[in-house]
Design a protein around this motif. Structure first.
Motif, PDB file in Angstrom:
ATOM      1  N   MET A  13       2.393  13.926  -9.654  1.00 59.95           N
ATOM      2  CA  MET A  13       2.969  15.241  -9.425  1.00 59.95           C
ATOM      3  C   MET A  13       4.037  15.550 -10.469  1.00 59.95           C
ATOM      4  N   LEU A  14       4.818  14.555 -10.839  1.00 58.95           N
ATOM      5  CA  LEU A  14       5.867  14.741 -11.833  1.00 58.95           C
ATOM      6  C   LEU A  14       5.275  15.130 -13.186  1.00 58.95           C
ATOM      7  N   LEU A  15       4.241  14.430 -13.606  1.00 54.95           N
ATOM      8  CA  LEU A  15       3.632  14.688 -14.910  1.00 54.95           C
ATOM      9  C   LEU A  15       2.824  15.980 -14.909  1.00 54.95           C
ATOM     10  N   SER A  16       2.235  16.322 -13.770  1.00 56.34           N
ATOM     11  CA  SER A  16       1.364  17.499 -13.709  1.00 56.34           C
ATOM     12  C   SER A  16       2.144  18.797 -13.605  1.00 56.34           C
ATOM     13  N   PHE A  17       3.320  18.759 -12.942  1.00 55.37           N
ATOM     14  CA  PHE A  17       4.091  19.983 -12.751  1.00 55.37           C
ATOM     15  C   PHE A  17       5.399  19.998 -13.535  1.00 55.37           C
ATOM     16  N   ARG A  18       5.725  18.882 -14.206  1.00 52.56           N
ATOM     17  CA  ARG A  18       6.935  18.802 -15.021  1.00 52.56           C
ATOM     18  C   ARG A  18       8.153  19.255 -14.217  1.00 52.56           C
ATOM     19  N   SER A  19       8.243  18.737 -12.997  1.00 53.83           N
ATOM     20  CA  SER A  19       9.365  19.076 -12.127  1.00 53.83           C
ATOM     21  C   SER A  19       9.670  17.895 -11.228  1.00 53.83           C
ATOM     22  N   LEU A  20      10.891  17.400 -11.344  1.00 52.85           N
ATOM     23  CA  LEU A  20      11.314  16.300 -10.483  1.00 52.85           C
ATOM     24  C   LEU A  20      11.419  16.773  -9.041  1.00 52.85           C
ATOM     25  N   THR A  21      11.864  17.992  -8.861  1.00 52.43           N
ATOM     26  CA  THR A  21      12.036  18.542  -7.513  1.00 52.43           C
ATOM     27  C   THR A  21      10.703  18.694  -6.797  1.00 52.43           C
ATOM     28  N   ILE A  22       9.713  19.262  -7.503  1.00 48.87           N
ATOM     29  CA  ILE A  22       8.389  19.442  -6.906  1.00 48.87           C
ATOM     30  C   ILE A  22       7.799  18.096  -6.506  1.00 48.87           C
ATOM     31  N   ALA A  23       7.959  17.082  -7.346  1.00 50.79           N
ATOM     32  CA  ALA A  23       7.406  15.751  -7.053  1.00 50.79           C
ATOM     33  C   ALA A  23       8.035  15.168  -5.791  1.00 50.79           C
ATOM     34  N   ILE A  24       9.359  15.295  -5.676  1.00 47.25           N
ATOM     35  CA  ILE A  24      10.051  14.724  -4.510  1.00 47.25           C
ATOM     36  C   ILE A  24       9.675  15.470  -3.235  1.00 47.25           C
ATOM     37  N   THR A  25       9.729  16.808  -3.271  1.00 46.67           N
ATOM     38  CA  THR A  25       9.414  17.573  -2.060  1.00 46.67           C
ATOM     39  C   THR A  25       7.958  17.380  -1.642  1.00 46.67           C
ATOM     40  N   SER A  26       7.051  17.199  -2.606  1.00 49.17           N
ATOM     41  CA  SER A  26       5.638  16.954  -2.275  1.00 49.17           C
ATOM     42  C   SER A  26       5.493  15.689  -1.448  1.00 49.17           C
ATOM     43  N   ILE A  27       6.164  14.624  -1.873  1.00 43.66           N
ATOM     44  CA  ILE A  27       6.070  13.346  -1.166  1.00 43.66           C
ATOM     45  C   ILE A  27       6.673  13.466   0.234  1.00 43.66           C
ATOM     46  N   VAL A  28       7.840  14.094   0.332  1.00 45.00           N
ATOM     47  CA  VAL A  28       8.516  14.210   1.625  1.00 45.00           C
ATOM     48  C   VAL A  28       7.672  15.014   2.610  1.00 45.00           C
ATOM     49  N   VAL A  36       0.845  -1.204   0.000  1.00 44.58           N
ATOM     50  CA  VAL A  36       0.000   0.000   0.000  1.00 44.58           C
ATOM     51  C   VAL A  36       0.874   1.245   0.000  1.00 44.58           C
ATOM     52  N   PHE A  37       1.891   1.264   0.847  1.00 42.57           N
ATOM     53  CA  PHE A  37       2.793   2.409   0.939  1.00 42.57           C
ATOM     54  C   PHE A  37       3.469   2.668  -0.403  1.00 42.57           C
ATOM     55  N   VAL A  38       4.008   1.621  -0.997  1.00 42.30           N
ATOM     56  CA  VAL A  38       4.714   1.773  -2.278  1.00 42.30           C
ATOM     57  C   VAL A  38       3.762   2.252  -3.362  1.00 42.30           C
ATOM     58  N   PHE A  39       2.583   1.654  -3.438  1.00 47.31           N
ATOM     59  CA  PHE A  39       1.612   2.042  -4.474  1.00 47.31           C
ATOM     60  C   PHE A  39       1.244   3.512  -4.357  1.00 47.31           C
ATOM     61  N   VAL A  40       0.862   3.938  -3.160  1.00 44.82           N
ATOM     62  CA  VAL A  40       0.403   5.319  -2.961  1.00 44.82           C
ATOM     63  C   VAL A  40       1.524   6.307  -3.246  1.00 44.82           C
ATOM     64  N   VAL A  41       2.702   6.059  -2.698  1.00 43.98           N
ATOM     65  CA  VAL A  41       3.813   6.998  -2.861  1.00 43.98           C
ATOM     66  C   VAL A  41       4.277   7.074  -4.313  1.00 43.98           C
ATOM     67  N   VAL A  42       4.440   5.921  -4.949  1.00 41.42           N
ATOM     68  CA  VAL A  42       4.938   5.908  -6.333  1.00 41.42           C
ATOM     69  C   VAL A  42       3.959   6.588  -7.285  1.00 41.42           C
ATOM     70  N   PHE A  43       2.673   6.264  -7.178  1.00 40.21           N
ATOM     71  CA  PHE A  43       1.713   6.851  -8.104  1.00 40.21           C
ATOM     72  C   PHE A  43       1.497   8.336  -7.822  1.00 40.21           C
ATOM     73  N   ALA A  44       1.522   8.733  -6.551  1.00 37.16           N
ATOM     74  CA  ALA A  44       1.410  10.157  -6.237  1.00 37.16           C
ATOM     75  C   ALA A  44       2.615  10.907  -6.790  1.00 37.16           C
ATOM     76  N   PHE A  45       3.782  10.317  -6.664  1.00 35.06           N
ATOM     77  CA  PHE A  45       4.993  10.924  -7.215  1.00 35.06           C
ATOM     78  C   PHE A  45       4.879  11.101  -8.727  1.00 35.06           C
ATOM     79  N   LEU A  46       4.425  10.070  -9.424  1.00 33.38           N
ATOM     80  CA  LEU A  46       4.303  10.147 -10.880  1.00 33.38           C
ATOM     81  C   LEU A  46       3.284  11.205 -11.304  1.00 33.38           C
TER      82      LEU A  46
END
Length: 756
Positions: free
Chosen positions: A564-579, A552-562
């Motif tokens: 955010m990455l696709l929606s904001f076109r920023s690797l940094t934004i995706a990582i900081t959002s998850i953290v 569950v943890f892996v699914f939620v985190v990985v898909f949320a990361f993806l």
């Protein structure tokens, strides 16, 4: 296109534009959808979860054997007779007379069957002061609580005639009746009060009745439609009452939030001087897009519950996912149509004293049509952006300190005394029974299934099992057996040493499962003997939930990361959002452990003496909070990114994004905290824990996370916030950036209200 040519792309912009042009059609389609969903759902009916579907491991196997055999266990009841004076023993004449009176009284009601005397079943405590009269309620066990009152009154009458003894009844039926009488309306009232609380806060936020009603009505219609859809879906995935309650909570939260985001942006653009049509188009393209990104992220988080393999979680996940999807679709379709129909009438029903004249007009932003925003958050941002490293260290350190107690989290299914404390007399009865007969209130239940339950070999194995259960030290007895000859099933009831102390009781359960059963029943070919009961159910649930945490943890985190990455076109934004979201969840865990497990400040919420967190809550909170946190995060970051694309520096874009969204996020957070806090006032500790955990997390998320940590992190990163490696350019682009001309100067209309 009015006074601001607008180039729009993306689903949200197109949906909003179509709805604004076809207002009545959009509203009619939405109403038809809600009516059809409710109608079809009512026609289909609801399929409720069965015990065998709710439970896993051996507990589920035992329930499945009983269901397949068509054996419906009756609701068992017990009457405790205990001498008030240590000198009064079960062998005394007065005690025997009281036992006989209880048996005669309960049999005389005509509501019970299989009444047993403690002198026959040897249910007399070691010290001789206590004895148990046991019997079953006639009829369906699920409705036994509705028929138990005459039996309770009969026992009360015997108590009045024998003052030297304590005579009390406890069991499934009597507990259900007691809880229904005490708390039956408690939860329902909390659900119903959530709507007026939300409406009241929206009235303060908007200062206008119509504007406040729009978000509430959208949320209510989304919930109504989802109720109908749940009934239909229940034929594939059965539902339960918990999933309905969670759906209502989540639906109200996201439904109101999404409306606030949309309506707030539309009002802001009108205040900046745009005509209503253009303002609505911009709201559709910006806030509408943020709603879709947020909604999809929340849906993904909720879908994580499907990976638990636990039917209750799967039902909650599906229900939550559906209501978020429905609220999201409604927000980007029917909401723009309603706003287009209302126009300036959305300001009808103003409440002047809520918004003094001096607050009705907000200062203009820096030439981009934005509001000056919140004075409080402007002041906070000035400090944070001046010292981002210090702000990050202080706020991060505070949250890590708050989260620290979570490292020692202890989870378990709460016992009766943990769940309700000493608020009910029946809880004291439960404790007295457990003290006199350890494990007697919640015995382990072995369901023995054989080809011939009355064969000599099976009878001998059951007899050996009864003897070894006691000699092994796992039980002090008596071990009772109830045989159903026609179905070739026997139920063996084993009081576990440890009683209401689940840690000790689980050790006794392990002995029964791993030592006693293999040495006795396990030696007979064709015999099934799963061990169930409350202690077994708690262990099996914990084991199943523990194995589900990682996927569950892996699914939620990985898909949320993806997303955010696709929606904001920023690797940094995706990582900081998850953290940041994980930090928010960790802080909520820490507060739960500190209050409910360690008892720090427990008296403030009425949670003394719980000592543990209900088993299902940590995973539930992770999924719910991770989803809801994305609402705020997506909304803030969208405004920051929008300002950055319009030419502002990253630092100015952060200031603009945080300050201009502060009003709507504050309003949304206050609503959520208030609604969740209502559940924190309930008497059941599990509901109290859920309410306190959710309220605390949302409060932390909307203040420390979004107001301090997010801007501090983004200020330190600077232009690296928008880092997107070239090799990722092949990924789909879901950003759909919009471009708008600058608005004209706003008209100086006295008393114009735009603030939230």
């Amino acid at each position: 296109m009015g006074n601001g040519d607008t180039r729009v792309r993306g689903i949200a912009a197109r949906a909003g534009g179509w709805s604004a042009r076809h207002r009545w059609a959009a509203v009619g389609i939405w109403v038809l959808f809600v009516v059809l969903a409710m109608g079809l759902g009512s026609a289909a009916g609801t399929v409720e979860l069965k015990d065998s579907e709710q439970l896993g491991g051996e507990t589920g196997q035992a329930a499945a054997i009983s269901e397949r055999a068509g054996v419906d266990e009756p609701a068992g009841e017990t009457v405790l007779l205990q001498g008030r004076d240590a000198g009064l023993k079960a062998t005394d004449t007065e005690f025997r007379a009281a036992v006989a009176a209880v048996i005669e009284a309960v049999e005389g009601t005509g509501r019970v069957t299989d009444v047993t005397s403690p002198y026959e079943t040897r249910t007399i405590s070691k010290d001789g002061r206590s004895a148990l009269v046991q019997f079953d309620m006639r009829g369906d066990a699920d409705t036994a609580g509705e028929r138990v009152e005459p039996v309770l009154k009969a026992v009360e009458k015997v108590q009045k005639d024998h003052e030297a003894l304590r005579i009390e009844e406890i069991g499934g039926a009597s507990m259900n009746k007691t809880f229904d009488d005490a708390f039956g309306d408690d939860f329902q009232q909390a659900e119903f009060s959530a709507v007026p609380v939300a409406l009241g806060i929206l009235l303060v936020a908007f200062g206008a009745l119509v504007a406040a009603l729009v978000p509430v009505l959208l949320a209510i219609t989304a919930i109504m439609a989802t109720m109908g859809l749940m009934m239909i879906v229940s034929h594939v995935q059965p539902m339960d009452d918990t999933s309905s309650s969670v759906m209502l909570l989540v639906g109200l939260a996201v439904g109101v939030d999404y409306c606030l985001f949309y309506l707030r942006r539309e009002r802001e653009e009108r205040a900046a001087g745009r005509d209503p049509e253009t303002a609505l188009r911009i709201a559709a393209a910006t806030s509408g897009r943020a709603i879709i990104v947020s909604g999809v992220t929340v849906c993904v988080a909720m879908a994580g519950m499907l990976f638990t393999g636990i039917a209750t979680f799967k039902a909650m996940g599906l229900a939550s996912l559906m209501v978020v999807a429905v609220a999201m679709v409604g927000s980007v379709t029917v909401l723009p149509a309603v706003l287009s129909l209302l126009g300036t009438r959305v300001e009808k029903g103003r409440i002047p004293f809520l918004h003094p004249d001096k607050r009705r007009r907000n200062k203009q932003g820096s030439g981009n049509g934005s509001e000056g925003g919140s004075r409080f958050w402007t002041s906070v941002l000035r400090v944070v952006l001046a010292r981002p490293a210090v702000s990050l260290a202080v706020a991060g350190g505070v949250l890590l300190a708050i989260a620290a107690p979570a490292l020692g989290m202890k989870t378990q299914n709460l016992t009766l005394d943990q769940e309700f404390g000493d608020s009910l007399p029946i809880v004291a009865t439960y404790q007295r029974v457990n003290d006199a007969f350890p494990g007697g209130s919640d015995p382990a239940e072995v369901v023995v299934k054989a080809d011939d339950i009355n064969s000599a070999e099976v009878k001998s194995a059951i007899a050996d099992f009864r003897e070894r259960a006691v000699s092994s030290g796992a039980s002090r007895g008596p071990v009772d057996v109830k045989v159903h000859d026609a179905q070739n099933i026997a139920f063996v009831y084993v009081p576990l040493v440890g009683g209401s102390d689940l840690d000790k009781a689980e050790k006794s359960l392990t002995i029964i499962r791993d030592e006693v059963r293999p040495a006795t029943l396990g030696k007979v070919d064709g015999v099934q003997a799963p061990v169930s009961g409350q202690v077994a159910g708690s262990k099996d649930f914990n084991d199943q939930l523990g194995s589900a945490v990682a996927p569950v943890f892996v699914f939620v985190v990985v898909f949320a990361f993806l997303l955010m990455l696709l929606s904001f076109r920023s690797l940094t934004i995706a990582i900081t959002s998850i953290v940041l979201n994980l930090l928010s969840v960790g802080a909520a865990y820490g507060i739960l452990v500190a209050v409910f497990q360690h008892g720090w400040g427990a008296s403030l919420v009425g949670a003394e003496g719980v000592g543990a967190i209900i088993t299902w809550l940590p995973l539930f909170l992770f999924v719910i909070l991770f989803g809801l946190s994305m609402d705020y995060h997506v909304f803030v970051v969208s405004r920051i990114r929008e300002a950055r694309l319009r030419g502002l520096t990253t630092r100015d874009a952060i200031q603009h994004g945080v300050v201009t969204t502060a009003g709507v996020i504050t309003s949304a957070a206050v609503i959520m905290v208030a609604v969740f806090a209502i559940f924190g006032t309930l008497s059941m500790q599990s509901m109290k824990q859920m309410g306190v955990g959710l309220a605390a997390a949302v409060l932390i998320d909307a203040t420390i996370i979004r107001g301090v940590l997010l801007p501090a992190v983004m200020a330190l990163l600077g232009e690296r916030n928008w880092y997107f490696p070239k090799w990722l350019n092949r990924l789909p682009d879901l950003s759909h950036d919009e471009s708008f001309e600058e608005p004209p100067s706003p008209p100086a209309v006295a008393g114009e209200k735009v603030s939230v």
